[in-house]
Scaffold this active site. Sequence first.
Site, PDB file in Angstrom:
ATOM      1  N   THR A  29       0.835  -1.192   0.000  1.00 28.49           N
ATOM      2  CA  THR A  29       0.000   0.000   0.000  1.00 28.49           C
ATOM      3  C   THR A  29       0.876   1.250   0.000  1.00 28.49           C
ATOM      4  O   THR A  29       1.756   1.393   0.838  1.00 28.49           O
ATOM      5  CB  THR A  29      -0.919   0.001   1.230  1.00 28.49           C
ATOM      6  OG1 THR A  29      -1.804  -1.122   1.134  1.00 28.49           O
ATOM      7  CG2 THR A  29      -1.727   1.283   1.328  1.00 28.49           C
ATOM      8  N   HIS A 184      -6.577 -11.307  -2.078  1.00 28.04           N
ATOM      9  CA  HIS A 184      -5.987 -11.041  -0.765  1.00 28.04           C
ATOM     10  C   HIS A 184      -6.831 -11.769   0.277  1.00 28.04           C
ATOM     11  O   HIS A 184      -7.897 -11.303   0.682  1.00 28.04           O
ATOM     12  CB  HIS A 184      -5.957  -9.541  -0.489  1.00 28.04           C
ATOM     13  CG  HIS A 184      -4.967  -9.148   0.570  1.00 28.04           C
ATOM     14  ND1 HIS A 184      -4.485 -10.048   1.502  1.00 28.04           N
ATOM     15  CD2 HIS A 184      -4.366  -7.963   0.862  1.00 28.04           C
ATOM     16  CE1 HIS A 184      -3.634  -9.426   2.312  1.00 28.04           C
ATOM     17  NE2 HIS A 184      -3.543  -8.162   1.936  1.00 28.04           N
ATOM     18  N   ASN A 187      -3.673 -11.562   6.211  1.00 27.49           N
ATOM     19  CA  ASN A 187      -3.434 -10.352   7.004  1.00 27.49           C
ATOM     20  C   ASN A 187      -4.678  -9.769   7.675  1.00 27.49           C
ATOM     21  O   ASN A 187      -4.758  -8.574   7.919  1.00 27.49           O
ATOM     22  CB  ASN A 187      -2.759  -9.277   6.144  1.00 27.49           C
ATOM     23  CG  ASN A 187      -1.376  -9.691   5.682  1.00 27.49           C
ATOM     24  OD1 ASN A 187      -0.916 -10.784   6.020  1.00 27.49           O
ATOM     25  ND2 ASN A 187      -0.708  -8.850   4.924  1.00 27.49           N
ATOM     26  N   TYR A 189      -7.850  -9.550   6.569  1.00 25.79           N
ATOM     27  CA  TYR A 189      -8.892  -8.927   5.760  1.00 25.79           C
ATOM     28  C   TYR A 189     -10.071  -9.890   5.569  1.00 25.79           C
ATOM     29  O   TYR A 189     -10.114 -10.955   6.175  1.00 25.79           O
ATOM     30  CB  TYR A 189      -8.296  -8.418   4.451  1.00 25.79           C
ATOM     31  CG  TYR A 189      -7.246  -7.349   4.704  1.00 25.79           C
ATOM     32  CD1 TYR A 189      -7.598  -6.151   5.332  1.00 25.79           C
ATOM     33  CD2 TYR A 189      -5.915  -7.552   4.395  1.00 25.79           C
ATOM     34  CE1 TYR A 189      -6.654  -5.172   5.609  1.00 25.79           C
ATOM     35  CE2 TYR A 189      -4.953  -6.580   4.680  1.00 25.79           C
ATOM     36  CZ  TYR A 189      -5.329  -5.401   5.287  1.00 25.79           C
ATOM     37  OH  TYR A 189      -4.388  -4.444   5.589  1.00 25.79           O
ATOM     38  N   ASN A 246      -3.645  -8.236  12.522  1.00 24.15           N
ATOM     39  CA  ASN A 246      -4.912  -7.515  12.563  1.00 24.15           C
ATOM     40  C   ASN A 246      -6.015  -8.293  13.279  1.00 24.15           C
ATOM     41  O   ASN A 246      -7.199  -8.194  12.936  1.00 24.15           O
ATOM     42  CB  ASN A 246      -5.356  -7.127  11.150  1.00 24.15           C
ATOM     43  CG  ASN A 246      -4.478  -6.060  10.547  1.00 24.15           C
ATOM     44  OD1 ASN A 246      -4.028  -5.149  11.231  1.00 24.15           O
ATOM     45  ND2 ASN A 246      -4.204  -6.172   9.254  1.00 24.15           N
TER      46      ASN A 246
END
Length: 371
Positions: A29, A184, A187, A189, A246
């Site tokens: 990102t 994705h 992580n 998400y 996360n």
Amino acid sequence: MLEQHDPLFRPVTLGSLQLPNRIVMPPMTRSRASQPGDVPNALMAEYYAQRASAGLIVSEGTWISPLGKGYAWTPGIHTQAQIDGWRLVTDAVHAAGGTIFAQLWHVGRLSHASLLGGQAPVSSSAIQAEGVNVFVAEADGKPGFVQASMPRALSVAEIRAVVDDYRQAAGNAVAAGFDGVELHAANGYLVNQFIDSHANDRDDDYGGSLENRLRFLGEVTRALVEGVGGDAKRVGVRLAPLTTLNGCVDADPETTYLAAARLLGEIGVGYIHIAEADWDDAPHMPLDFKERLRAAFPGILIYAGKYDGARARAALEAGWADMIAFGRPFVANPDLPARLRQGAPLAAHDRDTLFGGGAHGLTDYPSLQAA
């Protein structure tokens, strides 16, 4: 090391694509999309084209729908303007001889209502990612970090609509000129929020048993295959088996992610991109687990996580990895493959310019020859 004997520079076949080396630029990102509209732009095209000597580039996370957005100034692939903006990027990368996949991203609960027009984020379950911050745009144009908002659980009908959003996003990526797409699913998400047991307390077909927790991963992956035109080798999936990033934690991650690898092998995707934990006190990924992943998945395995040239070559020679992704080194070293080939020193990146801003810290790092 002579190039024909250097495992990093052996060509590799990914479906119909012939990649010149085994060096991957992974998604990172950078938050430079044009506003309003989160549109990819000429500056981003220059950035990616500078790094086209990678065997494969995977774009920064690219949100598939308005509710999939989680960070300020990140690009989407939802509107025609965004598709047209990504075409600038893919044309530039192809003109420089590179190959690029779009990483398709739905952040799920890792968002804030201010980024979603006041709506609550969505997730597998109404479980907040405690202590997890996302960045929003402050009045001074710099990112400010705020606690992710409390999410609501998706209904089954909404889950099916999100699967459709992924299918459409894959078609949009093809229209934008990408060579393929990467899901994705790592992580913390949205897809990860269905997979990991501590983030999913559903009691329907999408929760509880391992088979149910992997259902969304399978449905989304098959939708991406349809979206790119039916060629499963044009689809890759990013997983993070042991990172607990996360707030996503699984009670038995090795069993869970070996099952995920077998499922993706049955679907026939081109690669799995394994994100190893890369912070100082992160959990270690055991060698025997990597070898079991190798046995479980017949496609290409990409590993990312603090690799340097020596560790990368050792992994390729051992056979449990087919390609190696170098994240932060690509930020300040646009010609990273040339530096790895020559054993040249690597430039250090400026942390203050990673997220947001303009060309400084994005496209102004010199090549080795220029330096």
